[in-house]
Design a protein around this motif. Sequence first.
Motif, PDB file in Angstrom:
ATOM      1  N   ASP A   1      -3.779  -1.094  -0.961  1.00  0.00           N
ATOM      2  CA  ASP A   1      -3.399   0.110  -1.695  1.00  0.00           C
ATOM      3  C   ASP A   1      -1.871   0.076  -1.841  1.00  0.00           C
ATOM      4  N   ASP A   2      -1.153   1.139  -1.466  1.00  0.00           N
ATOM      5  CA  ASP A   2       0.309   1.086  -1.565  1.00  0.00           C
ATOM      6  C   ASP A   2       0.957   0.981  -0.185  1.00  0.00           C
ATOM      7  N   TYR A   3       0.226   0.402   0.761  1.00  0.00           N
ATOM      8  CA  TYR A   3       0.736   0.193   2.122  1.00  0.00           C
ATOM      9  C   TYR A   3       1.038  -1.284   2.346  1.00  0.00           C
ATOM     10  N   THR A   4       2.064  -1.546   3.136  1.00  0.00           N
ATOM     11  CA  THR A   4       2.373  -2.894   3.597  1.00  0.00           C
ATOM     12  C   THR A   4       2.203  -2.923   5.111  1.00  0.00           C
TER      13      THR A   4
ATOM     14  N   SER B   1       3.895   0.445   6.724  1.00  0.00           N
ATOM     15  CA  SER B   1       4.883   1.152   5.896  1.00  0.00           C
ATOM     16  C   SER B   1       4.240   1.481   4.557  1.00  0.00           C
ATOM     17  N   ARG B   2       4.837   2.458   3.877  1.00  0.00           N
ATOM     18  CA  ARG B   2       4.316   2.864   2.568  1.00  0.00           C
ATOM     19  C   ARG B   2       5.478   3.037   1.613  1.00  0.00           C
ATOM     20  N   ASN B   3       5.441   2.286   0.534  1.00  0.00           N
ATOM     21  CA  ASN B   3       6.519   2.320  -0.452  1.00  0.00           C
ATOM     22  C   ASN B   3       7.883   2.096   0.212  1.00  0.00           C
ATOM     23  N   GLY B   4       7.910   1.172   1.158  1.00  0.00           N
ATOM     24  CA  GLY B   4       9.154   0.794   1.818  1.00  0.00           C
ATOM     25  C   GLY B   4       9.560   1.678   2.977  1.00  0.00           C
ATOM     26  N   ARG B   5       8.793   2.720   3.291  1.00  0.00           N
ATOM     27  CA  ARG B   5       9.152   3.627   4.380  1.00  0.00           C
ATOM     28  C   ARG B   5       8.137   3.525   5.522  1.00  0.00           C
TER      29      ARG B   5
ATOM     30  N   THR C   1      -0.685  -6.461   1.893  1.00  0.00           N
ATOM     31  CA  THR C   1      -0.676  -5.132   1.292  1.00  0.00           C
ATOM     32  C   THR C   1      -2.104  -4.678   1.037  1.00  0.00           C
TER      33      THR C   1
END
Length: 315
Positions: free
Chosen positions: A180-183, A203-207, A178
């Motif tokens: 920032d808020d990206y995976t 993906s970002r916040n699961g999307r 991860t």
Amino acid sequence: MRTVTRLAGFAVGLAAVFGATYGVGRVVDRTPVVEGRHDGAAAHATGEHHETAARLPGGLLVSDRGYTLERVDSPADEFAFRIAGPDGRPVTRYEVAHDKLMHLIVARRDLSGFRHVHPELAPDGTWRVDTPLAGPGQWRAFADFTPTGGEPLTLGVDVTVPGELTERPLPAPATSTTVDDYTVTLTGAPQPGRTSSLTLTVSRNGRPVTDLEPYLGAYGHLVALRRGDLAYLHVHPDGMPGDGRTRPGPAVTFLAEVPSAGSYRLYLDFQHGGRVHTAEFTVVAGAAPTGTAPTPSGPAPTGGADHGTPGHGHN
């Protein structure tokens, strides 16, 4: 008496050889002399790598094919250098590669810090940029460029930033990280001596992120550094924006060829929402491809205290 004389002569000969070798190391670079050799001696010194001169990876030499990376004195908050050409003069003409004339990549020797910036060229051939060296330690600086009329080159030099630094262990291999808020998830693994496909999915916040923005002529830019000698591998994307087949995410695929088995650190730069992010992975070349193991590693933060700080920015 003759034996004593022969031994004395042998000692003098050894001193001359080592003195000459030390002199070469001082002229070529501030790094150990093994770094400038083309016969694989540097590799054997670590017991890990076995490239020949024809296949020596980028970044291991300060001088190659007539071009030399030279540091230029500058204020503490600036990093300056030039490239001397075969005639000894500063090079002032370069070809655009990946949207830039010059790519400067710096990494700590323990691979715990990384930055990719783009210096500005002055008329006298000097490149200048706000210093990308974030904190004390032993750093390796890579100049990645193509001189006009020449071949693409990557030259490297060690830079020491004074101060106390505790060496950090290399993070364990993982298939997800991860930033920032990206995976970012990795599928595939480099295999020594042949081209391998590496796919990184964002993906970002699961999307899934399906609107990645072009960065340096692609939807992602990947650098690989080999643990130990920091051999530099600039990996090429499979496709590019506007080619009619490459989508802007969530998956970005690269073609990589590593010269040896061992541990590598991957640095993926991608741009989204007008900002560049860097996701990092440790991979082991010669191991089973990631994504096929029965118990792949779960998401882990991109390692190191510098992640998400100015030490991992981009210009």
